[in-house]
Design an enzyme around this catalytic site. Structure first.
Site, PDB file in Angstrom:
ATOM      1  N   ASP A  14      43.480  38.033  40.744  1.00 20.46           N
ATOM      2  CA  ASP A  14      42.264  37.837  41.533  1.00 20.46           C
ATOM      3  C   ASP A  14      42.646  37.305  42.920  1.00 20.46           C
ATOM      4  OD1 ASP A  14      39.018  37.337  40.636  1.00 20.46           O
ATOM      5  OD2 ASP A  14      39.726  36.472  42.522  1.00 20.46           O
ATOM      6  N   ILE A  15      41.975  37.828  43.949  1.00 19.65           N
ATOM      7  CA  ILE A  15      42.286  37.449  45.331  1.00 19.65           C
ATOM      8  C   ILE A  15      41.875  35.994  45.628  1.00 19.65           C
ATOM      9  CG2 ILE A  15      40.124  38.142  46.465  1.00 19.65           C
ATOM     10  CD1 ILE A  15      41.870  39.644  48.530  1.00 19.65           C
ATOM     11  N   ASN A  30      31.288  38.548  33.688  1.00 19.62           N
ATOM     12  CA  ASN A  30      30.020  38.232  34.344  1.00 19.62           C
ATOM     13  C   ASN A  30      29.140  39.479  34.327  1.00 19.62           C
ATOM     14  OD1 ASN A  30      30.658  35.526  35.102  1.00 19.62           O
ATOM     15  ND2 ASN A  30      31.956  36.329  36.739  1.00 19.62           N
ATOM     16  N   GLY A  49      26.527  35.824  38.623  1.00 14.59           N
ATOM     17  CA  GLY A  49      27.306  35.911  39.860  1.00 14.59           C
ATOM     18  C   GLY A  49      28.217  37.114  39.927  1.00 14.59           C
ATOM     19  N   GLN A  50      27.887  38.183  39.191  1.00 11.95           N
ATOM     20  CA  GLN A  50      28.747  39.379  39.264  1.00 11.95           C
ATOM     21  C   GLN A  50      28.719  39.949  40.675  1.00 11.95           C
ATOM     22  OE1 GLN A  50      27.813  42.574  36.525  1.00 11.95           O
ATOM     23  NE2 GLN A  50      29.534  43.818  37.226  1.00 11.95           N
ATOM     24  N   HIS A 108      34.728  44.377  34.559  1.00  7.95           N
ATOM     25  CA  HIS A 108      36.048  43.748  34.563  1.00  7.95           C
ATOM     26  C   HIS A 108      35.979  42.474  33.745  1.00  7.95           C
ATOM     27  CE1 HIS A 108      33.687  42.355  37.998  1.00  7.95           C
ATOM     28  NE2 HIS A 108      34.294  41.186  37.854  1.00  7.95           N
ATOM     29  N   LEU A 109      37.112  42.138  33.162  1.00  4.96           N
ATOM     30  CA  LEU A 109      37.227  40.929  32.359  1.00  4.96           C
ATOM     31  C   LEU A 109      38.192  39.989  33.066  1.00  4.96           C
ATOM     32  CD1 LEU A 109      37.645  40.808  28.531  1.00  4.96           C
ATOM     33  CD2 LEU A 109      39.325  39.682  29.968  1.00  4.96           C
ATOM     34  N   HIS A 110      37.733  38.757  33.287  1.00  5.47           N
ATOM     35  CA  HIS A 110      38.597  37.743  33.910  1.00  5.47           C
ATOM     36  C   HIS A 110      39.471  37.118  32.819  1.00  5.47           C
ATOM     37  CE1 HIS A 110      36.084  37.176  37.721  1.00  5.47           C
ATOM     38  NE2 HIS A 110      35.240  37.813  36.942  1.00  5.47           N
TER      39      HIS A 110
HETATM   40  P1  5GP Z   1      32.753  38.979  39.436  1.00  6.78           P
HETATM   41  O1  5GP Z   1      32.074  37.839  40.114  1.00  6.78           O
HETATM   42  O2  5GP Z   1      32.197  40.316  39.863  1.00  6.78           O
HETATM   43  O3  5GP Z   1      32.825  38.806  37.951  1.00  6.78           O
HETATM   44  O4  5GP Z   1      34.254  38.905  39.907  1.00  6.78           O
HETATM   45  C1  5GP Z   1      34.791  39.641  40.961  1.00  6.78           C
HETATM   46  C2  5GP Z   1      36.134  39.048  41.258  1.00  6.78           C
HETATM   47  O5  5GP Z   1      36.831  39.952  42.089  1.00  6.78           O
HETATM   48  C3  5GP Z   1      36.065  37.717  42.002  1.00  6.78           C
HETATM   49  O6  5GP Z   1      36.703  36.706  41.239  1.00  6.78           O
HETATM   50  C4  5GP Z   1      36.776  38.007  43.327  1.00  6.78           C
HETATM   51  O7  5GP Z   1      37.575  36.924  43.756  1.00  6.78           O
HETATM   52  C5  5GP Z   1      37.615  39.219  42.984  1.00  6.78           C
HETATM   53  N1  5GP Z   1      37.849  40.085  44.124  1.00  6.78           N
HETATM   54  C6  5GP Z   1      36.933  40.495  45.049  1.00  6.78           C
HETATM   55  N2  5GP Z   1      37.501  41.310  45.955  1.00  6.78           N
HETATM   56  C7  5GP Z   1      38.811  41.429  45.583  1.00  6.78           C
HETATM   57  C8  5GP Z   1      39.915  42.159  46.139  1.00  6.78           C
HETATM   58  O8  5GP Z   1      39.817  42.869  47.142  1.00  6.78           O
HETATM   59  N3  5GP Z   1      41.105  42.033  45.492  1.00  6.78           N
HETATM   60  C9  5GP Z   1      41.261  41.281  44.366  1.00  6.78           C
HETATM   61  N4  5GP Z   1      42.479  41.226  43.824  1.00  6.78           N
HETATM   62  N5  5GP Z   1      40.246  40.574  43.820  1.00  6.78           N
HETATM   63  C10 5GP Z   1      39.027  40.661  44.423  1.00  6.78           C
END
Ligand code: 5GP
Length: 115
Positions: free
Chosen positions: A31-32, A88, A94-95, A101-103
């Site tokens: 994750d970035i 999420n 907060g998606q 995707h799975l964290h």
């Molecule tokens: P969500 O909130 O949709 O479950 O999680 C999206 C995740 O994607 C966030 O934790 C965010 O930091 C990560 N993310 C967003 N843009 C990028 C990107 O360009 N590269 C990477 N590696 N992660 C990203």
């Protein structure tokens, strides 16, 4: 043809990412904006926008997603001390990225319940 998702662009190499795992069905990358010392996203190459969009035809894919996530967690050295999986779904969770995707979170004691 609809616009590629951010994660499809990462999977296809159009946007750089620190990939840690890839097979025919899934890709995992760091994750970035990590929320833990180890924070990896594992993404099915098939675009399902939200987990609530999955249907019975996705049952086996979702099972394999969990098993692949276990494999990635073990590869990252998280198996012994433990880790958390998070998916999420929608606005209240907060998606941000509408590509399932799975964290995988680990590397420190994680608080519970989440905020
Ligand atoms: P969500 O909130 O949709 O479950 O999680 C999206 C995740 O994607 C966030 O934790 C965010 O930091 C990560 N993310 C967003 N843009 C990028 C990107 O360009 N590269 C990477 N590696 N992660 C990203």
């Amino acid at each position: 043809m609809s616009e590629k998702t951010l994660f499809t662009k990462i999977i296809e190499g159009e946007i750089p990412a620190d990939k840690v795992y890839e097979d025919d069905e899934f890709c995992a990358f760091r994750d970035i904006n990590p929320a833990a010392p180890c924070h990896v996203l594992i993404v099915p190459k098939k675009v399902i926008p939200k987990i609530s969009d999955a249907d019975a035809s996705d049952a086996e894919l979702l099972g394999r997603l969990l098993l692949a996530a276990n494999k990635v967690a073990a590869q990252l050295g998280l198996a012994e001390e433990g880790y958390r999986f998070v998916i999420n779904c929608g606005e209240n969770a907060g998606q941000e990225v509408m590509h399932l995707h799975l964290h995988i979170l680990g590397g420190r004691r994680l608080s519970w319940p989440p905020g």
